[in-house]
Design an enzyme around this catalytic site. Sequence first.
Site, mmCIF file in Angstrom:
data_model
loop_
_atom_site.group_PDB
_atom_site.id
_atom_site.type_symbol
_atom_site.label_atom_id
_atom_site.label_comp_id
_atom_site.label_asym_id
_atom_site.label_seq_id
_atom_site.Cartn_x
_atom_site.Cartn_y
_atom_site.Cartn_z
ATOM 1 C CG ASP A 67 -0.287 -0.420 2.512
ATOM 2 O OD1 ASP A 67 0.957 -0.380 2.578
ATOM 3 O OD2 ASP A 67 -1.003 -0.772 3.457
ATOM 4 C CG ASN A 136 -8.884 -1.348 11.886
ATOM 5 O OD1 ASN A 136 -7.936 -1.994 11.436
ATOM 6 N ND2 ASN A 136 -9.360 -0.282 11.264
ATOM 7 C CG HIS A 138 -5.825 -2.083 8.700
ATOM 8 N ND1 HIS A 138 -5.950 -0.851 9.297
ATOM 9 C CD2 HIS A 138 -4.491 -2.278 8.570
ATOM 10 C CE1 HIS A 138 -4.754 -0.346 9.515
ATOM 11 N NE2 HIS A 138 -3.839 -1.195 9.090
ATOM 12 C CD GLU A 143 -8.764 1.149 7.651
ATOM 13 O OE1 GLU A 143 -8.639 0.195 8.451
ATOM 14 O OE2 GLU A 143 -8.298 2.272 7.885
HETATM 15 C C1 GLP Z 1 -0.483 0.137 8.657
HETATM 16 C C2 GLP Z 1 -0.181 -0.543 7.301
HETATM 17 C C3 GLP Z 1 -0.323 -2.020 7.398
HETATM 18 C C4 GLP Z 1 0.334 -2.455 8.685
HETATM 19 C C5 GLP Z 1 -0.498 -2.027 9.851
HETATM 20 C C6 GLP Z 1 0.111 -2.311 11.211
HETATM 21 O O1 GLP Z 1 -1.527 1.001 8.606
HETATM 22 N N1 GLP Z 1 -0.954 -0.077 6.202
HETATM 23 O O2 GLP Z 1 0.237 -2.640 6.253
HETATM 24 O O3 GLP Z 1 0.428 -3.861 8.715
HETATM 25 O O4 GLP Z 1 -0.882 -0.687 9.724
HETATM 26 O O5 GLP Z 1 1.140 -1.450 11.511
HETATM 27 P P1 GLP Z 1 2.192 -1.702 12.660
HETATM 28 O O6 GLP Z 1 3.009 -2.868 12.224
HETATM 29 O O7 GLP Z 1 2.993 -0.432 12.747
HETATM 30 O O8 GLP Z 1 1.425 -1.986 13.885
#
Ligand code: GLP
Length: 242
Positions: A67, A136, A138, A143
Amino acid sequence: MKVIQMNNAYEISKAVASIFIDQINAKPESVLGFATGASPVETYKRIIEAYQNGQVSLKDITTFNLDEYCGLSRDNVNSYYYFMKDNLFGKTDVNFEKVNFLSGLSGDIESECKAYQAAIEKAGGIDIQLLGVGTNGHIGFNEPSDSFSDGPFKVELTQSTIDANSKYFENDDMPHFALTMGIGDILRAKKIILIATGASKAKAVYSMVKGEVSPQCPASVLQNHADATIFIDKESAALLNS
Ligand code: GLP
C-alpha cells in the site's frame, strides 16, 4: 491457518527472515510482497544482516508493496516507498527497477490500480506476501467493511487507523486516503506470513484466528488461505491463551 507463538519479536524476526532468505536462495528471482509499519522492521534488519554476511543476495527479486498513502511523493519521509528504501531496499542490493509500488500521486487511480494488478500477474504472482495487522484487523489498508475487495483500490482510512498511524507524522498532516492491494491480491499470494506483536494487537489476533471470517475483520480471511502462517508473541496472543 497456522499460528506460531514465540517468546518475543526478536525470535519472530529470525524465523520470518529465514523463511524469506531460504525462499530467495532457492529461487533468486522470487516475487515478494512486502509490508510497512513497525511489525516487519526487525525482520528486515535480519535480512539486511544476512545480506551483509553474504548469506543472501536480493539483486534478482521482484517486489510489490501492499500500500501507499495518497498525496505523498516517493521522497517524502512518511511515504511507504521511503520507508522501504530506508528499512530494507537501500541497505541491500535490491534492484530498484524491480521494485513495484502503487503511486499515491497518480491522477488516474483506476489505471494505476489495474496496472499494478497486471504487473503482479505478469511477474507470475507473489511467492510470499508479508503482512502486519492493524488494531482494527486491517491488512494492507483493507479496512473493516461490508465486503471483501479483490484488486487494488483507493480507500478512505478509518479514524482508528488515523489515530494509530498519525504518531509517525510530525504535524496533523496524515493523509486520509491510500491505495492498497485488495484482499484478492493478498489471497492470490502462494504463501502468506503475518506478524503481530504487542498487547495492542491482542483483540485483532483473537478475531483473526478465532472469529468468523468476515470483512468486518479483514485479516480473518486468512483462515481461508492454504498456506498462511501467523507469528505472534505472548502479548498479542493474550486473548487466545486466556
Ligand atoms: C499500517 C499498514 C499495514 C500495517 C499495519 C500495522 O496502517 N498499512 O500494512 O500492517 O498498519 O502497523 P504496525 O506494524 O505499525 O502496527
